[in-house]
Design an enzyme around this catalytic site. Sequence first.
Site, PDB file in Angstrom:
ATOM      1  N   TRP A 151       0.791  -1.226   0.000  1.00 45.73           N
ATOM      2  CA  TRP A 151       0.000   0.000   0.000  1.00 45.73           C
ATOM      3  C   TRP A 151       0.816   1.265   0.000  1.00 45.73           C
ATOM      4  O   TRP A 151       0.274   2.354  -0.120  1.00 45.73           O
ATOM      5  CB  TRP A 151      -0.956   0.014   1.201  1.00 45.73           C
ATOM      6  CG  TRP A 151      -0.329  -0.426   2.496  1.00 45.73           C
ATOM      7  CD1 TRP A 151      -0.455  -1.664   3.065  1.00 45.73           C
ATOM      8  CD2 TRP A 151       0.527   0.319   3.354  1.00 45.73           C
ATOM      9  NE1 TRP A 151       0.280  -1.730   4.229  1.00 45.73           N
ATOM     10  CE2 TRP A 151       0.891  -0.514   4.429  1.00 45.73           C
ATOM     11  CE3 TRP A 151       1.044   1.626   3.333  1.00 45.73           C
ATOM     12  CZ2 TRP A 151       1.730  -0.108   5.465  1.00 45.73           C
ATOM     13  CZ3 TRP A 151       1.884   2.030   4.371  1.00 45.73           C
ATOM     14  CH2 TRP A 151       2.216   1.165   5.418  1.00 45.73           C
ATOM     15  N   LYS A 175      -2.663  -7.219  -8.373  1.00 43.90           N
ATOM     16  CA  LYS A 175      -3.377  -7.333  -7.093  1.00 43.90           C
ATOM     17  C   LYS A 175      -2.863  -6.220  -6.186  1.00 43.90           C
ATOM     18  O   LYS A 175      -1.806  -6.329  -5.580  1.00 43.90           O
ATOM     19  CB  LYS A 175      -3.080  -8.705  -6.479  1.00 43.90           C
ATOM     20  CG  LYS A 175      -4.195  -9.299  -5.654  1.00 43.90           C
ATOM     21  CD  LYS A 175      -4.619  -8.479  -4.464  1.00 43.90           C
ATOM     22  CE  LYS A 175      -3.773  -8.698  -3.240  1.00 43.90           C
ATOM     23  NZ  LYS A 175      -4.064  -7.754  -2.139  1.00 43.90           N
ATOM     24  N   GLY A 233       5.932  -7.296   2.491  1.00 44.11           N
ATOM     25  CA  GLY A 233       6.672  -7.682   3.688  1.00 44.11           C
ATOM     26  C   GLY A 233       7.434  -8.995   3.498  1.00 44.11           C
ATOM     27  O   GLY A 233       7.096  -9.820   2.636  1.00 44.11           O
ATOM     28  N   ALA A 235       7.714 -11.641   5.485  1.00 47.73           N
ATOM     29  CA  ALA A 235       6.986 -12.881   5.815  1.00 47.73           C
ATOM     30  C   ALA A 235       6.082 -13.282   4.643  1.00 47.73           C
ATOM     31  O   ALA A 235       6.041 -14.462   4.254  1.00 47.73           O
ATOM     32  CB  ALA A 235       6.167 -12.683   7.083  1.00 47.73           C
ATOM     33  N   THR A 236       5.398 -12.300   4.046  1.00 50.11           N
ATOM     34  CA  THR A 236       4.538 -12.616   2.898  1.00 50.11           C
ATOM     35  C   THR A 236       5.398 -13.108   1.732  1.00 50.11           C
ATOM     36  O   THR A 236       5.034 -14.073   1.041  1.00 50.11           O
ATOM     37  CB  THR A 236       3.751 -11.358   2.439  1.00 50.11           C
ATOM     38  OG1 THR A 236       3.236 -10.694   3.582  1.00 50.11           O
ATOM     39  CG2 THR A 236       2.637 -11.707   1.504  1.00 50.11           C
ATOM     40  N   LEU A 248       7.187 -24.268  -9.349  1.00 56.44           N
ATOM     41  CA  LEU A 248       8.336 -24.071 -10.243  1.00 56.44           C
ATOM     42  C   LEU A 248       8.124 -22.897 -11.197  1.00 56.44           C
ATOM     43  O   LEU A 248       8.306 -23.014 -12.408  1.00 56.44           O
ATOM     44  CB  LEU A 248       8.650 -25.349 -11.024  1.00 56.44           C
ATOM     45  CG  LEU A 248       9.399 -26.413 -10.243  1.00 56.44           C
ATOM     46  CD1 LEU A 248       9.628 -27.650 -11.096  1.00 56.44           C
ATOM     47  CD2 LEU A 248      10.730 -25.883  -9.727  1.00 56.44           C
ATOM     48  N   GLU A 254      10.560  -8.054  -3.658  1.00 62.18           N
ATOM     49  CA  GLU A 254      11.103  -6.786  -3.126  1.00 62.18           C
ATOM     50  C   GLU A 254      10.506  -6.647  -1.729  1.00 62.18           C
ATOM     51  O   GLU A 254       9.302  -6.396  -1.598  1.00 62.18           O
ATOM     52  CB  GLU A 254      10.675  -5.607  -4.007  1.00 62.18           C
ATOM     53  CG  GLU A 254      11.110  -5.703  -5.459  1.00 62.18           C
ATOM     54  CD  GLU A 254      12.595  -5.447  -5.664  1.00 62.18           C
ATOM     55  OE1 GLU A 254      13.275  -5.038  -4.713  1.00 62.18           O
ATOM     56  OE2 GLU A 254      13.067  -5.672  -6.786  1.00 62.18           O
ATOM     57  N   CYS A 288       9.986   1.207   2.298  1.00 61.76           N
ATOM     58  CA  CYS A 288      10.867   0.055   2.520  1.00 61.76           C
ATOM     59  C   CYS A 288      12.305   0.508   2.705  1.00 61.76           C
ATOM     60  O   CYS A 288      13.064  -0.108   3.434  1.00 61.76           O
ATOM     61  CB  CYS A 288      10.758  -0.908   1.346  1.00 61.76           C
ATOM     62  SG  CYS A 288      11.094  -0.126  -0.235  1.00 61.76           S
ATOM     63  N   GLU A 389      11.368  -4.182  11.351  1.00 64.54           N
ATOM     64  CA  GLU A 389      10.880  -3.075  10.528  1.00 64.54           C
ATOM     65  C   GLU A 389       9.620  -2.489  11.179  1.00 64.54           C
ATOM     66  O   GLU A 389       8.640  -3.192  11.365  1.00 64.54           O
ATOM     67  CB  GLU A 389      10.545  -3.594   9.123  1.00 64.54           C
ATOM     68  CG  GLU A 389      10.196  -2.495   8.163  1.00 64.54           C
ATOM     69  CD  GLU A 389       9.778  -3.029   6.791  1.00 64.54           C
ATOM     70  OE1 GLU A 389       9.050  -4.036   6.739  1.00 64.54           O
ATOM     71  OE2 GLU A 389      10.174  -2.416   5.784  1.00 64.54           O
ATOM     72  N   GLY A 462      15.021  -9.325  -0.083  1.00 66.11           N
ATOM     73  CA  GLY A 462      14.472  -9.701  -1.380  1.00 66.11           C
ATOM     74  C   GLY A 462      15.334 -10.606  -2.219  1.00 66.11           C
ATOM     75  O   GLY A 462      16.430 -11.016  -1.836  1.00 66.11           O
TER      76      GLY A 462
END
Length: 494
Positions: A151, A175, A233, A235-236, A248, A254, A288, A389, A462
Amino acid sequence: MPRIPTDILIAGQWRRGAGEPLESVDPATGQVLTTLTGASPEEVAEAAEAAALATADPAWRDLLPHQRARLLHRIAELTEEAADELSALQTADTGKTLTETRALALSAAGTFRFIAAALETAEETITPSRGEYVTMSVHEPLGVVGAINPWNSPVASDAQKIAPALAAGNAVLLKPAAWTPLVSLALGRLITQALEEFGLPTALLSVLPGSGRVVGDAVVRHPLVARIGFTGGTATGRSIAAVAADRLIPASLELGGKSPTIVRADADFEQALAGVMFGIFSSSGQSCIAGSRLFVAREIYDAFLTELVERVSKLRVGPGTDPGTQVGPLVHHLHRDSVAAYVDLARSEGARVLCGGAVPEGAEYQDGAYYLPTVLDGLPNTSRTCQEEIFGPVLVALPYDDEDDLVRQANDTAYGLACGIWTRDHRAAWRLARRIDAGTVWINTYKQFSASTPFSGWKASGLGTEKGREAIRAYQRQKSLYWGTSDAPLPWAN
Ligand code: NAD
């Protein structure tokens, strides 16, 4: 007030989604801007199937690179023309200042232009023959690709994925984040207009708002989706990478950061003060690349911190629509609460709160998601406050003794996204820049960006690269052709 989108974009059609309701809230006022209905997993499948058909349509498939470049130039033009509207929408949706959101809209246009120019000059390579044949490497589109964004800077992140993906000949399922779908939908309208003007299938782009758990997951898992470009993030990113590994398919990630910003004793004091403040407090720290850990040479630590705290206390906090505002609200009340909880954690870890550390007082702030610019110190780099973070206007300062101590502390983090160095000593700048683990290092500047310069995160920040001319290749697959040129009989010929 700009036009507020009420429908979502599924395979070229604007309609109410069949998924979960999504409220878009202006974080400066708490006012609900619109309630959208997001996409359902069935609509993700519908968009993916239509996108796959669109990529096979000769009107798109047979376009030459310079013809696709013309489409991208047109999208750039439309984006520039709509910069004020995109800016107003993004400010309403994210709380960022108009100055910043206008710059983001123009940077999105610049990305489309740069990628168009790179596409016009991209060439396939013929390898000099090492035998009786000619070999050639060609690059072909992947098909349908997923672009999943956070966001904090939607229109710029969208362009960084859509431009190279279309340039490479793909279709895109975008998305956006559930809190900020509006500007991505507005960009979708401009891209659809350009596709229509060129007589191209509009199913080449769908904009599918919704939660990550439902819509994002459906995009990542859809069998027709051949690549994921993800920003968000860590974790995502890890969970998306796990699905991509299972399927695969390539995924570029990022992710988050906890970037060190370094002030050496020989720095230009004024320049360093301004740069450090801009590096963390612009976008209210929701960036970020925010320079969220400040390392200052011990001999100037007290003097620098005293002046910094005085200036930070005077930063103007207010709505993004006020031209005088330097620090806008955070994106959402829930996110503001998470930032406030981190400052409480810092206190419990023993931090000194040098300024901020609270929501601002006053009637004008009471309905917004505001938090005061905050400077902390007194914590070791190993504390959670220094390691996690926070993604808000919170700077933690630490002194360092010598260069080895500095490099050890600066690199002692899971992340490796960015770094700022403030110094007049060019040799020291070079040495330090090479010793810091980060994908981007700024010297005597911060948050400077160029569409032609690749951007990537190291370590937990990343995997893969965005931007730069190579971005187009990341959305293609390479094929090698061998062409026999000899009249001599083949080995098993009669
Ligand atoms: P997030 O990871 O929560 O969400 C990012 C996107 O992923 C959203 O669209 C979300 O709906 C979607 N998503 C969530 N779970 C998913 C799943 N299981 N499958 C598929 N999609 C899923 O991040 P956020 O809170 O929106 O954004 C803040 C984070 O983004 C920060 O960590 C920040 O550092 C990072 N970020 C990184 C960069 C970069 O370029 N490195 C740029 C901007 C933001």
